[in-house]
Design a protein around this motif. Structure first.
Motif, short mmCIF file in Angstrom:
data_model
loop_
_atom_site.label_atom_id
_atom_site.label_comp_id
_atom_site.label_asym_id
_atom_site.label_seq_id
_atom_site.Cartn_x
_atom_site.Cartn_y
_atom_site.Cartn_z
N MET A 1 41.29 37.19 33.41
CA MET A 1 40.25 38.18 33.33
C MET A 1 40.89 39.57 33.33
N LYS A 2 40.46 40.39 32.41
CA LYS A 2 41.03 41.74 32.27
C LYS A 2 40.46 42.66 33.35
N SER A 3 41.33 43.48 33.95
CA SER A 3 40.87 44.40 34.98
C SER A 3 40.19 45.61 34.32
N TRP A 4 39.32 46.24 35.06
CA TRP A 4 38.56 47.37 34.53
C TRP A 4 39.43 48.62 34.47
N SER A 5 39.12 49.47 33.52
CA SER A 5 39.84 50.73 33.38
C SER A 5 39.05 51.85 34.09
N THR A 8 35.68 52.39 32.39
CA THR A 8 34.69 51.35 32.69
C THR A 8 34.08 51.57 34.06
N TYR A 9 34.90 51.89 35.05
CA TYR A 9 34.38 52.17 36.39
C TYR A 9 33.48 53.40 36.38
N ARG A 55 36.48 53.96 43.31
CA ARG A 55 37.48 53.11 42.65
C ARG A 55 38.01 53.77 41.38
N LEU A 59 41.94 54.95 40.61
CA LEU A 59 42.67 54.59 39.40
C LEU A 59 43.16 55.83 38.66
#
Length: 69
Positions: A1-5, A8-9, A55, A59
């Motif tokens: 599963m690809k992590s969010w950028s 996206t957050y 979050r 990032l």
């Protein structure tokens, strides 16, 4: 599963906050008839939006780490 950028957050946090505002507008338009239902859902959406926003900021700061320069 690809992590969010970061993006996206950020979009998810904005959507949650917008949803909470929309719920409060609906609540005002209905004359507080559904206050016991809409208020907890709106508060939950605001809390979730805040968590997603924090979050995204974490990032963003990781991407701008000045110690790597």
């Amino acid at each position: 599963m690809k992590s969010w950028s970061f993006t996206t957050y950020t979009v998810a946090a904005f959507a949650c906050s917008g949803f909470a505002v929309a719920l409060m507008i609906v609540n005002a338009a209905t004359g507080n008839t559904m206050l016991t239902t809409l208020l907890p859902v709106a508060i939950g959406a605001l809390v979730l939006g805040g968590i997603l926003s924090v979050r995204a900021r974490v990032l963003r700061y990781r991407g701008r780490d000045i110690t790597k320069r």
